[in-house]
Design a protein around this motif. Structure first.
Motif, mmCIF file in Angstrom:
data_model
loop_
_atom_site.group_PDB
_atom_site.id
_atom_site.type_symbol
_atom_site.label_atom_id
_atom_site.label_comp_id
_atom_site.label_asym_id
_atom_site.label_seq_id
_atom_site.Cartn_x
_atom_site.Cartn_y
_atom_site.Cartn_z
ATOM 1 N N HIS A 25 14.011 -32.924 -5.530
ATOM 2 C CA HIS A 25 14.706 -31.507 -5.035
ATOM 3 C C HIS A 25 14.584 -30.646 -6.199
ATOM 4 C CE1 HIS A 25 18.172 -29.229 -3.655
ATOM 5 N NE2 HIS A 25 18.738 -29.103 -5.046
ATOM 6 N N ARG A 28 11.329 -28.848 -5.991
ATOM 7 C CA ARG A 28 11.240 -27.870 -5.079
ATOM 8 C C ARG A 28 11.881 -26.525 -5.229
ATOM 9 N NH1 ARG A 28 12.252 -31.257 -1.327
ATOM 10 N NH2 ARG A 28 14.381 -31.061 -1.374
ATOM 11 N N GLN A 29 13.263 -26.794 -5.998
ATOM 12 C CA GLN A 29 14.046 -25.641 -6.266
ATOM 13 C C GLN A 29 13.288 -24.840 -7.216
ATOM 14 O OE1 GLN A 29 18.128 -26.644 -6.758
ATOM 15 N NE2 GLN A 29 18.213 -25.186 -8.426
ATOM 16 N N ARG A 31 10.036 -24.484 -7.871
ATOM 17 C CA ARG A 31 8.973 -23.639 -7.261
ATOM 18 C C ARG A 31 9.601 -22.442 -6.355
ATOM 19 N NH1 ARG A 31 4.636 -26.471 -8.450
ATOM 20 N NH2 ARG A 31 4.859 -28.763 -8.814
ATOM 21 N N GLU A 32 10.638 -22.781 -5.682
ATOM 22 C CA GLU A 32 11.072 -21.753 -5.013
ATOM 23 C C GLU A 32 12.043 -20.353 -5.752
ATOM 24 O OE1 GLU A 32 14.011 -23.814 -2.544
ATOM 25 O OE2 GLU A 32 12.869 -24.513 -1.282
ATOM 26 N N ARG A 33 12.285 -20.966 -6.980
ATOM 27 C CA ARG A 33 12.628 -20.075 -7.849
ATOM 28 C C ARG A 33 11.428 -19.157 -8.666
ATOM 29 N NH1 ARG A 33 18.274 -22.881 -10.435
ATOM 30 N NH2 ARG A 33 19.252 -22.806 -8.340
ATOM 31 N N GLY A 34 10.129 -19.488 -8.450
ATOM 32 C CA GLY A 34 9.197 -18.802 -9.237
ATOM 33 C C GLY A 34 8.352 -19.593 -10.175
#
Length: 71
Positions: A25, A28-29, A31-34
């Motif tokens: 988790h 993934r988080q 990578r989603e935040r940049g």
């Protein structure tokens, strides 16, 4: 002489916010935040210490993030 390149900006979230999360988790988080690179390491791993802009490191034990830091 060539100009010195400007490194890209890093995400502005705090690495400590990932501590306690399940590793999958948290990755993934991040990578989603940049974060361009996310590195998960076991406790006590021997690693190089060069600073890499955009990299977030996780120390993972039993599937949970126990420490997080930039670079």
């Amino acid at each position: 002489m060539a100009p010195i390149p400007t490194p890209p900006a890093e995400p502005q979230d705090q690495p400590d916010s990932y501590v306690g999360l399940p590793a999958e988790h948290a990755e993934r988080q991040a990578r989603e935040r940049g974060w361009s690179t996310v590195r998960s390491l076991p406790p006590g791993a021997i690693i190089t210490m060069e600073y890499r802009v955009g990299r977030l490191n996780f120390e993972v034990r039993d599937g949970l993030v126990i420490r997080a830091w930039k670079g």
